[in-house]
Write a protein that holds these residues in place. Structure first.
Motif, PDB file in Angstrom:
ATOM      1  N   LYS A  29      17.239  -6.143  -6.737  1.00  0.00           N
ATOM      2  CA  LYS A  29      17.171  -6.733  -5.404  1.00  0.00           C
ATOM      3  C   LYS A  29      18.483  -6.593  -4.635  1.00  0.00           C
ATOM      4  CE  LYS A  29      13.519 -10.049  -6.305  1.00  0.00           C
ATOM      5  NZ  LYS A  29      13.114 -11.462  -6.304  1.00  0.00           N
ATOM      6  N   SER A  36      13.492   0.927  -2.940  1.00  0.00           N
ATOM      7  CA  SER A  36      12.386   0.079  -3.388  1.00  0.00           C
ATOM      8  C   SER A  36      11.077   0.329  -2.643  1.00  0.00           C
ATOM      9  CB  SER A  36      12.762  -1.394  -3.272  1.00  0.00           C
ATOM     10  OG  SER A  36      13.000  -1.733  -1.925  1.00  0.00           O
ATOM     11  N   THR A  37      11.116   1.079  -1.552  1.00  0.00           N
ATOM     12  CA  THR A  37       9.892   1.370  -0.806  1.00  0.00           C
ATOM     13  C   THR A  37       9.438   2.821  -0.973  1.00  0.00           C
ATOM     14  OG1 THR A  37      11.200   1.875   1.167  1.00  0.00           O
ATOM     15  CG2 THR A  37      10.370  -0.383   0.941  1.00  0.00           C
ATOM     16  N   ASN A  69      18.399  -3.061  -3.501  1.00  0.00           N
ATOM     17  CA  ASN A  69      17.115  -2.706  -2.910  1.00  0.00           C
ATOM     18  C   ASN A  69      16.600  -1.387  -3.492  1.00  0.00           C
ATOM     19  OD1 ASN A  69      14.970  -3.495  -1.304  1.00  0.00           O
ATOM     20  ND2 ASN A  69      15.689  -2.301   0.445  1.00  0.00           N
ATOM     21  N   GLU A  70      16.703  -1.284  -4.822  1.00  0.00           N
ATOM     22  CA  GLU A  70      16.276  -0.075  -5.530  1.00  0.00           C
ATOM     23  C   GLU A  70      15.314  -0.426  -6.662  1.00  0.00           C
ATOM     24  OE1 GLU A  70      20.046   2.980  -5.540  1.00  0.00           O
ATOM     25  OE2 GLU A  70      19.923   1.525  -7.159  1.00  0.00           O
ATOM     26  N   THR A 112       5.775  -2.878  -2.809  1.00  0.00           N
ATOM     27  CA  THR A 112       5.792  -3.401  -1.444  1.00  0.00           C
ATOM     28  C   THR A 112       4.476  -4.082  -1.079  1.00  0.00           C
ATOM     29  OG1 THR A 112       7.332  -1.664  -0.771  1.00  0.00           O
ATOM     30  CG2 THR A 112       6.143  -2.779   0.984  1.00  0.00           C
TER      31      THR A 112
END
Length: 90
Positions: A45, A65-66, A48-49, A75
């Motif tokens: 977190k 992460s997306t 963001n990976e 997501t």
């Protein structure tokens, strides 16, 4: 399928090393769906990976992460199923 689950459940229950538990889970996932490989993804977190804690046949992978199918699944909080990843073009 139940035999695979019971076989791995016994192995996992007796394992105390987290890395070995995760590898057993990846092995179980691969065997359950009769695939070539399986990856256990974890979410970082702070960066963001998504990163691969366990991945059959490859070293660690880090992606936004997306990104990709796994990013979509995370997501949108839903599973993504592909019949044949080698021929999928979507």
């Amino acid at each position: 399928m139940l035999r695979v689950i019971f076989d791995y459940a016994a192995k996992i229950a007796n394992e105390r090393n987290l890395d070995n538990v995760l590898m057993l889970m990846a092995d179980m996932g691969r065997d359950m769906i009769v695939s070539d490989r399986c990856t256990v993804w974890l979410l970082d977190k702070h960066k963001n990976e998504l990163w691969s804690k366990v991945a059959h046949g490859v070293d660690e992978i880090r992606i936004p992460s997306t990104a990709g199918l796994v990013g979509y699944a995370v997501t949108h909080d839903q599973a993504v199923f592909i019949d044949d990843a080698y021929t999928n073009v979507e």
